[in-house]
Design a protein around this motif. Structure first.
Motif, PDB file in Angstrom:
ATOM      1  N   GLY A  41      69.687 -30.206 -69.214  1.00  0.00           N
ATOM      2  CA  GLY A  41      70.005 -31.318 -70.104  1.00  0.00           C
ATOM      3  C   GLY A  41      71.493 -31.434 -70.373  1.00  0.00           C
ATOM      4  N   TRP A  42      72.137 -30.300 -70.624  1.00  0.00           N
ATOM      5  CA  TRP A  42      73.567 -30.308 -70.914  1.00  0.00           C
ATOM      6  C   TRP A  42      74.372 -30.754 -69.690  1.00  0.00           C
ATOM      7  CZ3 TRP A  42      77.762 -27.333 -69.089  1.00  0.00           C
ATOM      8  CH2 TRP A  42      78.961 -27.514 -69.805  1.00  0.00           C
ATOM      9  N   ALA A  89      63.056 -33.695 -73.577  1.00  0.00           N
ATOM     10  CA  ALA A  89      64.447 -33.877 -73.171  1.00  0.00           C
ATOM     11  C   ALA A  89      64.895 -35.324 -73.350  1.00  0.00           C
ATOM     12  CB  ALA A  89      64.634 -33.449 -71.719  1.00  0.00           C
ATOM     13  N   LEU A  90      63.980 -36.280 -73.163  1.00  0.00           N
ATOM     14  CA  LEU A  90      64.329 -37.689 -73.373  1.00  0.00           C
ATOM     15  C   LEU A  90      64.635 -37.954 -74.840  1.00  0.00           C
ATOM     16  CD1 LEU A  90      61.842 -39.697 -71.120  1.00  0.00           C
ATOM     17  CD2 LEU A  90      64.089 -38.760 -70.583  1.00  0.00           C
ATOM     18  N   LEU A  91      63.865 -37.337 -75.723  1.00  0.00           N
ATOM     19  CA  LEU A  91      64.129 -37.491 -77.146  1.00  0.00           C
ATOM     20  C   LEU A  91      65.519 -36.956 -77.484  1.00  0.00           C
ATOM     21  CD1 LEU A  91      63.101 -38.248 -79.961  1.00  0.00           C
ATOM     22  CD2 LEU A  91      61.966 -36.028 -80.092  1.00  0.00           C
ATOM     23  N   GLY A  92      65.856 -35.791 -76.947  1.00  0.00           N
ATOM     24  CA  GLY A  92      67.189 -35.233 -77.169  1.00  0.00           C
ATOM     25  C   GLY A  92      68.289 -36.079 -76.565  1.00  0.00           C
ATOM     26  N   LEU A  93      68.019 -36.656 -75.397  1.00  0.00           N
ATOM     27  CA  LEU A  93      69.027 -37.488 -74.737  1.00  0.00           C
ATOM     28  C   LEU A  93      69.343 -38.726 -75.558  1.00  0.00           C
ATOM     29  CD1 LEU A  93      70.724 -38.029 -72.135  1.00  0.00           C
ATOM     30  CD2 LEU A  93      68.751 -39.308 -71.269  1.00  0.00           C
ATOM     31  N   PHE A  94      68.314 -39.449 -75.994  1.00  0.00           N
ATOM     32  CA  PHE A  94      68.545 -40.666 -76.771  1.00  0.00           C
ATOM     33  C   PHE A  94      69.131 -40.353 -78.149  1.00  0.00           C
ATOM     34  CE2 PHE A  94      65.693 -42.623 -73.670  1.00  0.00           C
ATOM     35  CZ  PHE A  94      66.319 -43.840 -73.470  1.00  0.00           C
ATOM     36  N   GLY A 127      79.572 -43.190 -69.125  1.00  0.00           N
ATOM     37  CA  GLY A 127      79.807 -43.257 -70.565  1.00  0.00           C
ATOM     38  C   GLY A 127      78.570 -43.102 -71.419  1.00  0.00           C
ATOM     39  N   GLY A 128      77.442 -42.752 -70.825  1.00  0.00           N
ATOM     40  CA  GLY A 128      76.200 -42.607 -71.586  1.00  0.00           C
ATOM     41  C   GLY A 128      75.008 -42.576 -70.656  1.00  0.00           C
ATOM     42  N   THR A 129      73.886 -43.074 -71.140  1.00  0.00           N
ATOM     43  CA  THR A 129      72.664 -43.035 -70.350  1.00  0.00           C
ATOM     44  C   THR A 129      72.097 -44.425 -70.117  1.00  0.00           C
ATOM     45  OG1 THR A 129      70.477 -41.998 -70.160  1.00  0.00           O
ATOM     46  CG2 THR A 129      71.114 -42.784 -72.349  1.00  0.00           C
ATOM     47  N   THR A 160      73.128 -39.374 -77.027  1.00  0.00           N
ATOM     48  CA  THR A 160      73.880 -40.047 -75.964  1.00  0.00           C
ATOM     49  C   THR A 160      73.827 -41.558 -76.114  1.00  0.00           C
ATOM     50  OG1 THR A 160      73.157 -38.235 -74.528  1.00  0.00           O
ATOM     51  CG2 THR A 160      74.235 -40.103 -73.465  1.00  0.00           C
ATOM     52  N   PRO A 161      74.971 -42.250 -76.005  1.00  0.00           N
ATOM     53  CA  PRO A 161      74.951 -43.714 -76.097  1.00  0.00           C
ATOM     54  C   PRO A 161      74.153 -44.336 -74.953  1.00  0.00           C
ATOM     55  CG  PRO A 161      77.201 -42.851 -76.249  1.00  0.00           C
ATOM     56  CD  PRO A 161      76.333 -41.718 -75.812  1.00  0.00           C
ATOM     57  N   TYR A 162      73.488 -45.451 -75.254  1.00  0.00           N
ATOM     58  CA  TYR A 162      72.795 -46.212 -74.219  1.00  0.00           C
ATOM     59  C   TYR A 162      73.752 -47.310 -73.761  1.00  0.00           C
ATOM     60  CZ  TYR A 162      69.070 -48.550 -71.681  1.00  0.00           C
ATOM     61  OH  TYR A 162      68.302 -49.099 -70.687  1.00  0.00           O
TER      62      TYR A 162
END
Length: 243
Positions: free
Chosen positions: A205-206, A147-152, A217-219, A155-157
């Motif tokens: 995740g969604w 899920a972290l791979l999908g998030l990065f 605005g992101g993660t 999703t903007p950091y």
């Protein structure tokens, strides 16, 4: 090999030492190995479950959960605690939320969230072990780190500087999609348990990503850690409910 060691060093408390300071490209590529680290942790939990298979289900669940926290160093639990405090205390304000997440102190809401999450994990593990359903021990850590791979990837950091920004900027995106596709394929091959676990991961995740994007605005590193813990918990609970 170095990207794998970086991932192992960052995601676990195992005594991993790098022979040199990693290049930004190696740090970015370490994301590709997050699912593998999850699978490695899952294999360790499976082994513990096998070695102590004669123990009662509640005792084995407690041992596994203790080892789970110890092997990850509580890093992601800290991210969940910081995120919980920030979401409540931020009052919908982006800058206030980000500021609270940087505060190392934990408030009452953080303690409550951590207790509830660990309680859910413990009871779910107890239920699964009592039914001799140990596939969850592999799926939860695998999908939590995937899920972290999908998030990065999507999703903007939002916090300048630090490891998270390097991960987001240097990750090989096309290869990341291939790795995620491989994880999805594995889950589909595993049958109903894999499908349920995958559905729980996508749903959490969604929802988590939407909440992050709306609020800040992101993660950040903290929200990424929170996502990992929420996905692991959701996978365990959904699989326990599906028995």
């Amino acid at each position: 090999m170095q990207p794998f060691l970086i991932a192992l060093q960052f995601l676990t408390s195992l005594p991993v030492r790098l022979d040199r300071m990693p290049e930004p490209q190696a740090v970015g590529r370490s994301l590709l190995y997050y699912p593998l680290v999850g699978l490695l942790l899952g294999a360790m939990f499976w082994l513990v479950g096998t070695v102590f298979e004669n123990a009662s289900a509640p005792l084995l669940a407690a041992l596994l959960l203790t080892g789970w926290v110890a092997l990850t160093g509580g890093l992601h639990l800290d991210g969940l605690a910081d995120s919980a405090d920030a979401w409540l205390g931020g009052f919908g304000d982006r800058e206030r939320t980000l500021t609270i997440m940087k505060d190392p102190r934990s408030g009452p809401i953080a303690v409550v969230v951590l207790v509830l999450l660990l309680l859910l994990k413990f009871v779910a593990l107890w239920t699964l072990l009592a039914a001799d359903q140990r596939l969850a021990l592999l799926l939860a850590p695998l999908l939590g780190r995937s899920a972290l791979l999908g998030l990065f990837l999507t999703t903007p950091y939002v916090r300048p500087g630090g490891l998270g920004q390097v991960l987001a900027e240097q990750m090989p995106r096309n290869t990341s999609r291939i790795v995620l596709g491989g994880v999805v394929l594995v889950c589909l091959i595993l049958g109903s348990s894999g499908w349920l676990a995958l559905a729980a991961t996508v749903g959490v995740g969604w929802l988590s990503r939407r909440a992050m994007c709306r609020r800040i605005g992101g993660t950040t590193g903290d929200t990424a850690g929170a996502l990992l813990e929420l996905v692991e918990c959701a996978v365990l609970v959904v699989l326990a409910l599906g028995l």
